[in-house]
Design an enzyme around this catalytic site. Structure first.
Site, PDB file in Angstrom:
ATOM      1  N   PRO A  90      35.949  13.859   2.970  1.00 31.99           N
ATOM      2  CG  PRO A  90      38.196  13.443   3.478  1.00 31.99           C
ATOM      3  CD  PRO A  90      37.032  12.923   2.691  1.00 31.99           C
ATOM      4  CD  GLU A 111      41.884   2.755  -0.896  1.00 34.69           C
ATOM      5  OE1 GLU A 111      42.746   2.215  -1.598  1.00 34.69           O
ATOM      6  OE2 GLU A 111      40.776   2.288  -0.680  1.00 34.69           O
ATOM      7  CG  ASP A 132      16.835  17.773  19.591  1.00 35.29           C
ATOM      8  OD1 ASP A 132      16.644  17.177  20.657  1.00 35.29           O
ATOM      9  OD2 ASP A 132      16.891  17.232  18.490  1.00 35.29           O
ATOM     10  NE  ARG A 182      18.715  12.726  18.628  1.00 35.00           N
ATOM     11  CZ  ARG A 182      18.049  13.887  18.595  1.00 35.00           C
ATOM     12  NH1 ARG A 182      17.933  14.557  17.455  1.00 35.00           N
ATOM     13  NH2 ARG A 182      17.509  14.370  19.688  1.00 35.00           N
TER      14      ARG A 182
HETATM   15  C1  9D3 Z   1      45.348  12.716   2.557  1.00 35.55           C
HETATM   16  C2  9D3 Z   1      44.848  12.568   1.161  1.00 35.55           C
HETATM   17  N1  9D3 Z   1      43.648  11.756   1.006  1.00 35.55           N
HETATM   18  C3  9D3 Z   1      43.959  10.391   1.351  1.00 35.55           C
HETATM   19  C4  9D3 Z   1      44.323   9.650   0.094  1.00 35.55           C
HETATM   20  C5  9D3 Z   1      42.598  12.366   1.786  1.00 35.55           C
HETATM   21  C6  9D3 Z   1      41.729  11.532   2.609  1.00 35.55           C
HETATM   22  C7  9D3 Z   1      40.776  10.718   2.045  1.00 35.55           C
HETATM   23  C8  9D3 Z   1      39.939   9.988   2.852  1.00 35.55           C
HETATM   24  C9  9D3 Z   1      41.823  11.615   3.987  1.00 35.55           C
HETATM   25  C10 9D3 Z   1      40.979  10.871   4.804  1.00 35.55           C
HETATM   26  C11 9D3 Z   1      40.056  10.054   4.214  1.00 35.55           C
HETATM   27  C12 9D3 Z   1      39.151   9.291   5.074  1.00 35.55           C
HETATM   28  N2  9D3 Z   1      38.057  10.133   5.554  1.00 35.55           N
HETATM   29  C13 9D3 Z   1      36.835  10.040   5.054  1.00 35.55           C
HETATM   30  O1  9D3 Z   1      36.600   9.209   4.208  1.00 35.55           O
HETATM   31  C14 9D3 Z   1      35.805  10.943   5.522  1.00 35.55           C
HETATM   32  C15 9D3 Z   1      35.847  12.046   6.454  1.00 35.55           C
HETATM   33  C16 9D3 Z   1      36.914  12.616   7.233  1.00 35.55           C
HETATM   34  O2  9D3 Z   1      38.078  12.184   7.231  1.00 35.55           O
HETATM   35  N3  9D3 Z   1      36.623  13.685   8.014  1.00 35.55           N
HETATM   36  C17 9D3 Z   1      35.375  14.220   8.110  1.00 35.55           C
HETATM   37  N4  9D3 Z   1      34.354  13.738   7.391  1.00 35.55           N
HETATM   38  C18 9D3 Z   1      34.603  12.662   6.574  1.00 35.55           C
HETATM   39  S1  9D3 Z   1      33.477  11.916   5.611  1.00 35.55           S
HETATM   40  C19 9D3 Z   1      34.522  10.806   5.021  1.00 35.55           C
END
Ligand code: 9D3
Length: 250
Positions: free
Chosen positions: A92, A119, A172, A157
């Protein structure tokens, strides 16, 4: 002759089965344009319980993915290879994924995706293993697997031979920087709702002009920030001024 190899490191390889068995993606694999290897990095944990995560140093809640299983899984993938493919951490906190990034990634022959599952990652994974970090948008998911599939889908794609040439990547939405104009098919009237007459007129020039204008209108209404990075003809600009004036009056 495989053109693209995806290696996916994940604790949930089964999440990819529906995606990999869907029509266009499956056909790309059958044609050997793409090859996907799913690696459960738990197999690279050396302790009896195959531990992949641990409590954070300094305390607090949540768990953190340990460095060793991911580093060693990547080592196993790259041993004997002099190539250095992108190693993409799905997170994220990553850079927002874009069509431009998809095009860049489609230029490689090998991509490695690292997926965590709600995590944190030990920071050394980010600093010394991954070469880049990608997010697919500002919303919280349970893991990096769906985001990795999003990236794999958009890259696949773009590879030559995956799509029929009529659905080419050139036409596109986003390729010309604008949203698409509305589309219609038969019947010309459904429950009293009519297809715009101009599309039935057979006048190709007028149809093209209408499509361009509706594309501009839709972009202006829904995604005005996209208009900043599009090259607009004087005629386009005049049309946008016209719809701006008419919305000012409302
Ligand atoms: C809330 C604190 N963290 C959790 C211990 C943050 C967190 C880590 C990992 C929250 C969600 C996640 C899981 N998400 C992803 O691995 C992820 C993701 C996303 O949640 N939103 C947009 N793109 C991506 S890319 C990987």
């Amino acid at each position: 002759m495989t053109k693209m190899r995806f290696d996916v490191l994940t604790l949930f390889p089964e999440m990819f089965s529906g995606f990999l068995n869907s029509s266009i993606i499956r056909r790309a694999h059958e044609k050997e344009i793409v090859q996907t290897n799913l690696i459960n990095f738990r197999e690279y944990a050396r302790d009896k319980h195959q531990t992949v995560d641990d409590a954070p140093y300094g305390g607090g809640g949540g768990m953190v993915l340990k460095p060793a299983p991911l580093f060693e899984a990547v080592d196993a993938l790259l041993e004997g290879s002099s190539k250095r493919p992108p190693i993409i951490l799905m997170s994220p906190q990553g850079a927002p994924f874009t069509q431009q990034k998809a095009q860049e990634l489609a230029g490689y022959s090998h991509l490695i995706f690292l997926c965590g599952h709600y995590e944190g990652y030990d920071e050394r994974i980010r600093q010394y293993l991954a070469t880049e970090e990608i997010s697919i948008g500002d919303y919280v998911l349970t893991g990096g697997e769906l985001p990795a599939m999003v990236v794999m889908d958009s890259v696949t794609r773009l590879l030559p031979g995956v799509l029929g040439n009529q659905t080419s990547a050139v036409t596109d939405s986003f390729a010309n920087g604008l949203l698409e104009h509305p589309h219609y098919t038969r019947p010309a009237e459904y429950r009293g709702y009519r297809v715009p007459d101009i599309l039935l007129s057979g006048h190709h020039g007028k149809v093209e002009k209408w499509r361009r204008q509706e594309s501009l209108r839709r972009t202006w209404e829904r995604r005005p920030e996209l208009l900043r990075s599009v090259s607009l003809t004087p005629e386009d600009q005049a049309f946008l001024r016209k719809i701006a004036r008419s919305s000012d009056q409302e």
